[in-house]
Design an enzyme around this catalytic site. Sequence first.
Site, short mmCIF file in Angstrom:
data_model
loop_
_atom_site.label_atom_id
_atom_site.label_comp_id
_atom_site.label_asym_id
_atom_site.label_seq_id
_atom_site.Cartn_x
_atom_site.Cartn_y
_atom_site.Cartn_z
N ARG A 39 0.44 -1.07 0.19
CA ARG A 39 -0.25 -0.54 -0.35
C ARG A 39 0.87 1.05 -0.27
O ARG A 39 0.30 2.30 0.01
CB ARG A 39 -1.08 0.28 1.15
N LYS A 204 -15.60 -17.19 3.87
CA LYS A 204 -16.64 -17.08 4.39
C LYS A 204 -18.16 -16.26 2.99
O LYS A 204 -17.58 -15.28 2.60
CB LYS A 204 -16.89 -15.98 5.68
N GLY A 357 -8.07 -7.99 0.57
CA GLY A 357 -6.52 -8.11 1.22
C GLY A 357 -5.86 -8.99 0.95
O GLY A 357 -4.62 -9.20 0.70
N GLY A 381 -12.37 -4.24 1.31
CA GLY A 381 -13.36 -3.49 2.22
C GLY A 381 -13.91 -3.08 0.50
O GLY A 381 -15.18 -2.87 0.13
P1 ADP Z 1 -9.17 -11.92 0.66
O1 ADP Z 1 -9.27 -11.36 1.65
O2 ADP Z 1 -8.61 -11.91 -0.21
O3 ADP Z 1 -10.56 -11.05 0.34
P2 ADP Z 1 -10.94 -13.42 2.48
O4 ADP Z 1 -10.83 -12.86 3.78
O5 ADP Z 1 -12.40 -13.69 2.69
O6 ADP Z 1 -10.11 -12.89 1.29
O7 ADP Z 1 -10.08 -14.44 3.24
C1 ADP Z 1 -8.99 -14.90 3.28
C2 ADP Z 1 -8.76 -15.75 4.44
O8 ADP Z 1 -9.32 -17.13 3.64
C3 ADP Z 1 -7.28 -16.42 4.56
O9 ADP Z 1 -6.71 -16.03 5.79
C4 ADP Z 1 -7.45 -17.65 4.32
O10 ADP Z 1 -6.68 -18.69 5.17
C5 ADP Z 1 -8.66 -17.88 4.49
N1 ADP Z 1 -9.29 -19.57 3.92
C6 ADP Z 1 -9.16 -19.97 1.91
N2 ADP Z 1 -9.60 -20.88 2.42
C7 ADP Z 1 -9.74 -21.49 3.96
C8 ADP Z 1 -10.71 -22.81 3.90
N3 ADP Z 1 -10.71 -24.01 3.39
N4 ADP Z 1 -10.82 -23.46 5.19
C9 ADP Z 1 -10.09 -22.04 6.21
N5 ADP Z 1 -9.96 -20.92 5.92
C10 ADP Z 1 -9.75 -20.50 3.97
MG MG Z 2 -9.34 -10.66 3.76
#
Ligand code: ADP
Ligand code: MG
Length: 401
Positions: A39, A204, A357, A381
């Site tokens: 960033r 999620k 992120g 976000g």
């Molecule tokens: P982003 O920040 O790119 O939008 P998220 O915050 O939604 O992504 O999710 C990132 C997290 O999801 C990571 O810390 C990763 O470890 C977790 N993750 C990915 N796949 C799984 C899984 N199968 N079970 C548990 N956690 C997971």
């Molecule tokens: Mg995230």
Amino acid sequence: MKTIDDIDVNNQRVLLRADLNAPMKSDATGQMQITDDGRLKASVATINDLRKKNAKVIILAHLGRPKGERKPELSLKPISKRLSELLNSEIHFIEDIHAENATQVVNNLKPGEIAMIENIRFEKDETSKDISERQRLAKLLASFGDFFVIDGFGVVHREQASVTDIARVLPKAVGRLVQAEQKAFDKVLNDPQRPYVVVLGGSKVSDKLGVINNLINKVDKLLIGGGMAFTFLKAQGYEVGDSLLEIDRLDEVKQLMKTAKEKNVELVLPIDIVVSKQLDGSAPVSVVLANEIPVGLKGLDIGPKTSELFASKINDAKTVVWNGPMGVFEVNAFASGTKTVAQALAQSSAYSVVGGGDSAAAIRSLGIDESKFDHISTGGGASLELLEGKILPGLAVLEEV
Ligand code: ADP
Ligand code: MG
């Protein structure tokens, strides 16, 4: 919307709202260290362009969520030090905007010089729900500047004093980073070349339902990996063992699967899964079919067949948006799905945008060449809200006269 080329900043004080909220951790001596300076690097272009235009640049930024308290571990000092290295220039640090010397520091700036105000979220008015409190802070901040430039894409979805309220006090313009972010998202939201593939993952499904609901009207293919895939697999009638599951979202997910069918969107779910008893890689790891996840095991990455399948869909696409890692990429044993997808995207000729992120952090931590992507968003976000089709207050305010 004015850009920094449309305002005359020569010898003027420019308050620049940047997003310098880098992930930090404390080292052995208790000093805070930046773990990813993406960033900061993304903020350099606007700062340097303003300096070239002979502006005096006063940087406004935040770190973490101090909630109006002065928390030493959330000081911007280490950030200012690193940024100063990246800019190859001194940064005058303003510890307290209420102190008399704050005005002095700003008044003593020469054209091309830079100051930085301490973590703006140390001020409780910054994030107040009470608009008059936010306006009070915005007014004080405005006394340090002649212009306001917004370049912190990571905060444009926030109604905050240093984002929206100040933009209503000073003449305003948009910085290079926010411009680039807007251009990339505008393209994938309004003018995508087809086939258009969206790859979603992360932990999620509830975080991403808004994104799916909006994008399902636009895309040709939707590839689902990561923790959110298990609620989809469950909706298909499969058992998912101890994998992440949001049972209260099952009906919504079923509805989405129906909508995808009606709209002729190809929904691609994992066909194999990397499973283990432990999330940290300390237990044995194996690959199973997606409809044969054993009781007591967690799905922690997409399997090799799924990675290959996703890579081939990415390879055929002309536009790809990727948000959310395919597995627990932080642990080596569960990083390969994310790595394969990221590499496929890096190698493809498709217009590629990465949001989120953790996805951006994954690209960097897996050592994949960032320049191979058309755009890697700096805002988690904010990028999700844009993909949801929302209007962001920090951008909307720029249209006001
Ligand atoms: P982003 O920040 O790119 O939008 P998220 O915050 O939604 O992504 O999710 C990132 C997290 O999801 C990571 O810390 C990763 O470890 C977790 N993750 C990915 N796949 C799984 C899984 N199968 N079970 C548990 N956690 C997971
Ligand atoms: Mg995230």
